[in-house]
Design an enzyme around this catalytic site. Structure first.
Site, PDB file in Angstrom:
ATOM      1  CG  ASN A 211       8.394 -12.814  10.989  1.00 20.54           C
ATOM      2  OD1 ASN A 211       8.992 -13.411  10.103  1.00 20.54           O
ATOM      3  ND2 ASN A 211       8.979 -11.923  11.781  1.00 20.54           N
ATOM      4  CG  ASP A 280       7.306  -3.773  13.980  1.00 18.46           C
ATOM      5  OD1 ASP A 280       8.411  -3.336  13.598  1.00 18.46           O
ATOM      6  OD2 ASP A 280       6.402  -4.114  13.201  1.00 18.46           O
ATOM      7  CE  LYS A 290       4.704 -25.817  28.323  1.00 17.15           C
ATOM      8  NZ  LYS A 290       4.139 -27.149  28.322  1.00 17.15           N
ATOM      9  CG  PHE A 325      13.223  -5.555   1.722  1.00 19.09           C
ATOM     10  CD1 PHE A 325      14.597  -5.448   1.607  1.00 19.09           C
ATOM     11  CD2 PHE A 325      12.542  -6.336   0.794  1.00 19.09           C
ATOM     12  CE1 PHE A 325      15.279  -6.094   0.592  1.00 19.09           C
ATOM     13  CE2 PHE A 325      13.212  -6.994  -0.225  1.00 19.09           C
ATOM     14  CZ  PHE A 325      14.590  -6.875  -0.327  1.00 19.09           C
ATOM     15  CE  LYS A 339       6.651   0.100   6.918  1.00 16.78           C
ATOM     16  NZ  LYS A 339       6.156  -1.191   6.525  1.00 16.78           N
ATOM     17  CE  LYS A 343      10.934   1.359   9.149  1.00 17.15           C
ATOM     18  NZ  LYS A 343      11.040   0.138   9.929  1.00 17.15           N
TER      19      LYS A 343
HETATM   20  O1  PMT Z   1      12.292 -14.215   4.002  1.00 25.32           O
HETATM   21  P1  PMT Z   1      11.324 -14.463   2.849  1.00 25.32           P
HETATM   22  O2  PMT Z   1      10.352 -15.580   3.148  1.00 25.32           O
HETATM   23  O3  PMT Z   1      12.041 -14.611   1.552  1.00 25.32           O
HETATM   24  O4  PMT Z   1      10.397 -13.152   2.719  1.00 25.32           O
HETATM   25  C1  PMT Z   1      10.967 -11.955   2.320  1.00 25.32           C
HETATM   26  C2  PMT Z   1      10.381 -10.750   3.092  1.00 25.32           C
HETATM   27  C3  PMT Z   1       8.897 -10.606   2.749  1.00 25.32           C
HETATM   28  C4  PMT Z   1      10.535 -10.958   4.602  1.00 25.32           C
HETATM   29  C5  PMT Z   1      11.209  -9.503   2.625  1.00 25.32           C
HETATM   30  O5  PMT Z   1      11.084  -9.350   1.235  1.00 25.32           O
HETATM   31  C6  PMT Z   1      10.729  -8.249   3.340  1.00 25.32           C
HETATM   32  O6  PMT Z   1       9.776  -7.591   2.952  1.00 25.32           O
HETATM   33  N1  PMT Z   1      11.424  -7.885   4.472  1.00 25.32           N
HETATM   34  C7  PMT Z   1      11.008  -6.814   5.356  1.00 25.32           C
HETATM   35  C8  PMT Z   1       9.898  -7.311   6.232  1.00 25.32           C
HETATM   36  C9  PMT Z   1       9.422  -6.271   7.225  1.00 25.32           C
HETATM   37  O7  PMT Z   1       9.531  -6.485   8.396  1.00 25.32           O
HETATM   38  O8  PMT Z   1       8.975  -5.181   6.687  1.00 25.32           O
HETATM   39  P2  PMT Z   1       8.481  -3.871   7.532  1.00 25.32           P
HETATM   40  O9  PMT Z   1       7.731  -3.076   6.533  1.00 25.32           O
HETATM   41  O10 PMT Z   1       7.777  -4.285   8.761  1.00 25.32           O
HETATM   42  O11 PMT Z   1       9.840  -3.172   7.963  1.00 25.32           O
HETATM   43  C10 PMT Z   1      10.432  -2.152   7.177  1.00 25.32           C
HETATM   44  C11 PMT Z   1      11.935  -2.220   7.256  1.00 25.32           C
HETATM   45  O12 PMT Z   1      12.385  -1.990   8.600  1.00 25.32           O
HETATM   46  C12 PMT Z   1      12.545  -3.558   6.848  1.00 25.32           C
HETATM   47  O13 PMT Z   1      13.729  -3.305   6.122  1.00 25.32           O
HETATM   48  C13 PMT Z   1      12.881  -4.223   8.187  1.00 25.32           C
HETATM   49  O14 PMT Z   1      13.997  -5.108   8.063  1.00 25.32           O
HETATM   50  C14 PMT Z   1      13.226  -3.035   9.036  1.00 25.32           C
HETATM   51  N2  PMT Z   1      13.005  -3.194  10.487  1.00 25.32           N
HETATM   52  C15 PMT Z   1      11.752  -3.294  10.992  1.00 25.32           C
HETATM   53  C16 PMT Z   1      11.575  -3.382  12.369  1.00 25.32           C
HETATM   54  C17 PMT Z   1      12.720  -3.394  13.194  1.00 25.32           C
HETATM   55  N3  PMT Z   1      12.615  -3.484  14.532  1.00 25.32           N
HETATM   56  N4  PMT Z   1      13.936  -3.301  12.664  1.00 25.32           N
HETATM   57  C18 PMT Z   1      14.102  -3.200  11.326  1.00 25.32           C
HETATM   58  O15 PMT Z   1      15.230  -3.135  10.828  1.00 25.32           O
END
Ligand code: PMT
Length: 397
Positions: A211, A280, A290, A325, A339, A343
């Site tokens: 990503n 995810d 490859k 986040f 969320k 979570k």
């Molecule tokens: O890195 P930058 O370019 O500065 O951009 C910042 C950002 C947009 C990446 C950051 O601000 C942000 O939003 N991070 C979370 C991105 C994300 O994956 O969001 P989500 O809504 O899909 O996940 C929710 C939360 O679960 C997040 O805290 C994520 O870290 C966590 N997660 C998700 C999936 C997973 N398998 N494990 C996790 O811990």
């Protein structure tokens, strides 16, 4: 020394420069970090920002002229003695020259000559003036005498030139001033775990699912926590940024590696902030060679769900504070609220990643802080500034 025990008194000296407006934010940052702020302006500075603005922000008298205060005929001495640290921000080439040569012809220069407190200067000016031999020589003289000089940032300058001479972020200026005052920092004793960047989930040795996370948000959090005295572990996935100095950085590639490194660092953590964009899903059976387009199927990749790191840490958080986040493109607050409960973390920082100035790869972010007490919308601000806001809220300081 400050009248209030334990509260450092910062004398903020504002000189005549377009960056003077940033000193209002610097004053607020110092206050949020627990300092008492008194402002001293040069006559020229008052052409850029009015003393009334600083009086309203600091609830203190603002000093400008040598003979302004009839009750205090030797004002420069009382100001010099009261300060625990003197911060000159922005510092023009003129004030640097006066300081280097001991010139004392107004309230600011006499105060700077008289003070025994540590002095921090944050130069801001046109790149030509900053690079001029005279300015650089003056800066070296001041550094030799123990003055802390904050190197200006490079970038677009108010005069239209591009180069060194920009006043750094107010949070950074405020932090360095407080550190010069010998402050331990509000996060001293905290162990902060931060996940940042994206993940690369291998399809084969050369292809992956990834990503656009640059790691900037997580790095800003790590930098801000470290500058405030915390012990920081940054678990960093593939990202374009360099990890901040002074921070323990564990580099990882995949969601599984990020989980393992985070769980290990979580043992000693008091605060965990999951800013990483973790995949995810990951390919169920990554190939060990490859894949050949002509011989093997590449149009279908079987995926399996990754472990949710944030949920896993939250499930065993105990006394720790865990912040997640939420990256959303619509119904930001509603999805983030879902969320938060799914979570099991203490708070969610919801960011709108549909905006050009917010989310992946940007230097600014538009976010909402959501916890059990409610939702707080924040203005779009630098990721650096947002990092301080998040840490302040996470520690309820
Ligand atoms: O890195 P930058 O370019 O500065 O951009 C910042 C950002 C947009 C990446 C950051 O601000 C942000 O939003 N991070 C979370 C991105 C994300 O994956 O969001 P989500 O809504 O899909 O996940 C929710 C939360 O679960 C997040 O805290 C994520 O870290 C966590 N997660 C998700 C999936 C997973 N398998 N494990 C996790 O811990």
């Amino acid at each position: 020394m400050s009248e209030t025990a334990g509260t450092p008194c910062v004398l903020l000296c504002v000189t005549g420069c377009i960056a003077a407006y940033k000193s209002c934010e610097t004053a607020r940052c110092l206050q949020r970090a627990g300092a008492r702020v008194k402002v001293l302006m040069t006559e020229h500075a008052t052409h850029f920002v009015g003393p009334t603005t600083f009086r309203a922000l600091t609830h203190e008298k603002v000093a400008v002229g040598l003979f302004d205060d009839p009750e205090d005929p030797i004002h420069h001495i009382s100001l010099a003695q009261e300060a625990d640290v003197v911060l000159v921000a922005p510092a023009t080439a003129n004030i640097l020259a006066k300081m280097a040569h001991g010139i004392a012809d107004d309230l600011m220069s006499t105060t700077l000559l008289a003070t025994k407190a540590p002095i921090v200067v944050a130069p801001a000016m046109n790149v030509g003036m900053w690079e001029a031999d005279a300015t650089q020589e003056n800066v070296r003289t001041l550094q030799r005498r123990g003055v802390h000089v904050i190197t200006p940032d490079s970038g677009y300058l108010a005069c239209g030139d591009v180069g060194g001479g920009r006043l750094p972020d107010p949070w950074r200026v405020a932090d360095l001033a407080l550190m010069a005052a010998g402050e331990a920092g509000p996060l001293a004793g905290e162990h902060v775990l931060i996940t940042a960047g994206g993940t690369h989930e291998p399809i084969d040795p050369v292809r992956f699912i990834g990503n656009r996370s640059s790691g900037k948000m997580g790095a800003a959090l790590a930098r801000a926590a470290s500058r405030q005295g915390a012990n920081v572990t940054l678990v960093l996935g593939p990202a374009s940024i360099e990890p901040p100095a002074g921070v323990r950085c564990v580099r990882v590639e995949t969601a599984a590696e990020m989980l393992a490194a985070s769980e290990e660092a979580f043992e000693d953590a008091t605060i965990a902030i999951c800013a990483a964009a973790v995949a995810d899903y990951t390919p169920a059976k990554p190939a060990d060679h490859k894949l050949k387009k002509t011989e093997e199927r590449l149009d279908t990749v079987e995926l399996t769900e990754t472990v949710d790191i944030l949920a896993a840490l939250s499930a065993r958080k105990g006394e720790r504070t865990v912040i997640g986040f939420a990256a959303e493109t619509s119904n930001v607050v509603d999805y983030a609220l879902a969320k938060l409960s799914r979570k099991g973390c203490d708070a969610i920082v919801a960011n709108d990643v549909s905006r050009e100035d917010s989310g992946f790869g940007t230097d600014t972010n538009k976010a909402w802080w959501i916890d059990a007490d409610g939702t707080h919308e924040m203005p779009c601000m630098s990721k650096e500034g947002l990092a301080y806001e998040i840490l302040r809220r996470a520690t309820k300081s």
